[in-house]
Design an enzyme around this catalytic site. Sequence first.
Site, short mmCIF file in Angstrom:
data_model
loop_
_atom_site.label_atom_id
_atom_site.label_comp_id
_atom_site.label_asym_id
_atom_site.label_seq_id
_atom_site.Cartn_x
_atom_site.Cartn_y
_atom_site.Cartn_z
N ASP A 1 -6.88 8.56 10.58
CA ASP A 1 -5.40 8.21 11.11
C ASP A 1 -5.09 8.61 12.29
OD1 ASP A 1 -4.04 6.49 8.88
OD2 ASP A 1 -4.66 7.88 7.43
N GLU B 1 0.80 -0.89 0.28
CA GLU B 1 0.06 -0.04 -0.08
C GLU B 1 0.88 0.91 -0.09
OE1 GLU B 1 -3.17 0.24 3.08
OE2 GLU B 1 -3.61 -1.45 2.87
#
Lengths: 255, 390
Positions: free
Chosen positions: A63, A52
């Site tokens: 996040d 990724e």
Amino acid sequence: MHYDNILTRKIQAAVESGRKALIPFVPAGFPVKDRFWDVILELDAEGADVIEIGVPFSDPVADGPVVEKASIRCLEQGVNLDWIFEGLAEYRDRIRAGLVFMGYFNPFLQYGVDRLAGSCREAGVSGLIIPDLILEEAEPYMEMLNENNLAYIPLVGLNTSLERLQAYAGLCPAFVYVVSVMGITGTKTGSMQVLGAKLRQVQDSFECPVALGFGISSKDQLESIEEHVDAVVFGSALINHLDEGRTPREFMAGW
Amino acid sequence: MRKGYFGAFGGRFVPELLVPPLAELEQAVDNILPDEAFEKDMDQVCREFVGRPTPLYLCRNLSADMGFDVFLKREDLAHTGAHKINNTVGQALLARHMGKSCLLAETGAGQHGVATATAAAMLGLDCIVFMGALDVQRQSINVHRMELMGARVEPVESGTRTLKDAINAALRYWIAHQSDTHYCLGSAVGPHPFPLLVRRLQSIIGRESREQMLQQTGSLPDTVVACVGGGSNAIGIFHPFIQDTGVELVGVEAGGRGGPDDHHSSTLSRGTPGVLHGTHTFLLQSIEGQILPSHSVAPGLDYPGVGPEHAFLKDSSRARYEVIHDRQALDAFNLLSRKEGIIPALESAHAVAWVSESRDHIRPGSKVLINLSGRGDKDLDIVREQMAEV
């Protein structure tokens, strides 16, 4: 059906050889621009099945602090999609792993989703993980992504209803990404029992492989839920490891 | 129109983990808000706690000077000194009806945080407020006010350490605490159903104004003017006038200092469409889609996005959006204080400034309604500093 997608094949090949597929996440340009592609090549050489590449965004709402700080460092170095595609033109041939982009929707939207799909196809990027693009909002783009064989990878969580799991399954994704915590990346995992039950439901709903991520830092965490997981994603733990000046090889050895 | 959209704007661009609490909130908006018991509760709180209806005031001196009638909707007289309280008491009541025990809020300069802490204290709910670490330093009085009313203030150290980062932090917190916590978002921004919910709660400003205009003057205003940051006071006063096609709607954005390289907050006038904080709207962003810092002398206008319904009203030309710079807002701050004995919030001063600057283009004898969204006591330090610079 996406089953000819390289991402599905990579994960299935790992599972067939008796192990979990490994999916490291690294923000593009981390730890510094000059070293990033070496990190990717080393992760690839050390057995990453899918990689990724994080496309940094100024406001990464799903996040935790580790990924956010890393992303902002990358932005400060001027990382953008053009830089990533330039690097891919140079290095893609030497990477065996499948590649996906993980990033928030706005940078993709500004680049142009149709243009992005074309660039990804050319650059050998096979999927998109967009944490703020849920089913309903992804809908207008599905046809374009499918035409370019660019997989939309859904993220589902502990509070995702069976109905929604089935709706996502209806997209026949290359794999499904299960968020292991009720929180942001880097959060400590909670009850394994609850997670195990949800993973069983996901397995029953989807035909594609199941990846588990957010808050995964060691192999021991998987013990009780191993049979429900085909692939593991690690981000914050890897970023911390690299930030301490240690190598991708050492990290991958733990898996 | 797609659900949760205003034309091409709006939507729900959030992590999947926030879909269940947003769906729960949407249901509450559809079912609890129109409920008779809720309406009764809300009506009583508005009258007895907030101090509604707020007056509509015809400026005696300003009107004479300008040659047209200037009316102020006195939201500065609402409890806590601004329109923000309309939204927070509504959401707090809704949260209680939903069985939530905690109110979560973001705040920039602290006004929405104070209004949320106030509503939480009134209803006996817990309260946690995320505030950019930079703002915590700059607005220590508001931090103290929130703490007095029992709120926990969490400084946010990430990103630019201001409002947009406080919203990120609040959304992250909500993901983890959705079962017992209601996110009391402070403006008509964010994912569906927030823009709709906040509009419904703030529309009381426009409903009252419309009635008061008819009662006090016998006709509707020719022009309605409000400042726009996120846009909650503006959508609140605009919305009940949208069907009155003869009424011109003017939103006033903050132009900052006004130099070509200076930061500003003129999202609709100078921004481009994109996705931030769960909604598709106009943004201040780089060509690559990174969010840019905003600036205004008025802390409440300092936001790089804007409510999606304003993007739609601009796109459909039902409202127009103009820019006023710091300097002009400060002049209007002084003007209204001196002429009318009303010290406006620097945010609201932007709306006053547009009227004052446009006086030559406004038809003599016409009626201009300004939403005076807040009082200016909170801004005295900023004003003193700015005056010293001149």
